[in-house]
Scaffold this motif. Structure first.
Motif: not given
Ligand SMILES: C[S@@+](CC[C@H](N)C(=O)[O-])C[C@H]1O[C@@H](n2cnc3c(N)ncnc32)[C@H](O)[C@@H]1O
Length: 295
Positions: A259-288
């Motif tokens: 888990r710890d190694e995965i969390a470190a790798a994921l933190a690095e990957h998701l840092s690309a989605w960091r917003q100016p306020d520090g929050s992380i925002v990804g993209r999702g897709s749903v059906w209505f």
């Protein structure tokens, strides 16, 4: 309300219902701010596009903590009524308590597996947000939901599109797959067909047609999914629920050990989605998804 079938779980749904009432309930509750909050805007958009009738009767399938049940009760107004239903005792207890604490009077909550429920045919509008993907026999469940609708009554629901359409889920899983693969055998309960079971539009359309709905319409909606105020909140959420989290869970002790190694790798990957306020925002897709009970 459902008749004597209330609370009876279809044998094929037992594992998924148990998972949602135990480990997934705990994890959903802990990360509620993310999982429920992130869907707020698109849910409101769907209600604007396909509003329930004022003074009408609604049923909310797989209502979880009942946020949408309470929102529907506002939309139908004091002359309307909303029944929130869920197969998890814990979710239903929380939903019931929260609605009572909020002083909402025109809602009730009921424990029922949508696949075995037999509701009175008195509802104008059936709603579900991410609550219809986990049925072992989806046609049977959607037929039961259609059976609750008066002729001309509307179905209105949100479900995930295919996993690859939502980078936040697909990329998280790919990071976890660098460390773990799906075990051939595992002891953990799973949530049955899973969150992406209605991702294929032909599957979803076919289920609804077989269940007797008509005027079936699927609209895709891509959206920004708020994953957390910072990387720690995001990791907590993405390693609790979703395909990456499930890979860790199904691997039992081996999964936890990485888990710890995965969390470190994921933190690095998701840092690309960091917003100016520090929050992380990804993209999702749903059906209505909307459809009608022809009667
Ligand atoms: C992803 S959660 C969504 C909860 C809520 N609708 C929301 O948007 O916050 C899925 C919900 O579906 C419920 N569920 C799963 N299988 C079900 C079934 N067979 N019948 C009724 N509810 C079910 C779960 O207990 C859980 O509360």
């Amino acid at each position: 309300m459902a008749d004597q079938a209330a609370g009876v779980v279809a044998p094929a749904n037992e594992e998924a219902v148990r998972a949602w009432d135990t480990v997934l309930y705990e994890r959903w509750k802990k990360n509620r701010k993310v999982f429920v909050g992130a869907l707020g805007e698109i849910t409101e958009e769907l209600f604007q596009r396909f509003p329930p009738p004022e003074g009408g009767r609604c049923i909310d399938i797989g209502c979880g903590f009942g946020e949408t049940t309470q929102r529907l009760s506002e939309l139908v107004g004091p002359d309307g009524f909303v029944l929130g239903t869920d197969s998890s005792k814990h979710f239903v207890e929380d939903a019931r308590r929260e609605a009572a604490e909020a002083g909402v009077e025109n809602v009730e909550f009921e424990l029922s597996d949508a696949q075995t429920a037999r509701w009175d045919q008195t509802y104008d509008y059936a709603f579900s947000r991410m609550g219809t993907q986990f049925f072992a026999m989806p046609v049977q469940a959607m037929r039961a939901i259609r059976g609750a609708l008066v002729p001309g009554g509307a179905l209105c629901k949100i479900c995930w599109r295919r996993k690859d359409e939502s980078p936040m889920w697909a990329e998280t899983e790919r990071v976890v797959e660098r460390f773990l693969s799906r075990p051939e055998q595992y002891e953990a309960d799973t949530c049955g067909p899973g969150p992406f079971s209605l991702g294929n539009p032909e599957t979803t359309r076919g289920i609804l047609e077989a269940a007797g709905f008509d005027r079936i319409d699927l609209r895709s909606r891509d959206f920004d999914y708020y994953l957390g105020a910072d990387i720690d909140e995001t990791l907590d959420a993405m390693l609790a629920i979703g395909p990456g989290a499930e890979l860790i869970r199904l691997n039992g002790e081996l999964g936890e050990s990485r888990r710890d190694e995965i969390a470190a790798a994921l933190a690095e990957h998701l840092s690309a989605w960091r917003q100016p306020d520090g929050s992380i925002v990804g993209r999702g897709s749903v059906w209505f998804v909307t459809a009608t009970n022809p009667g």
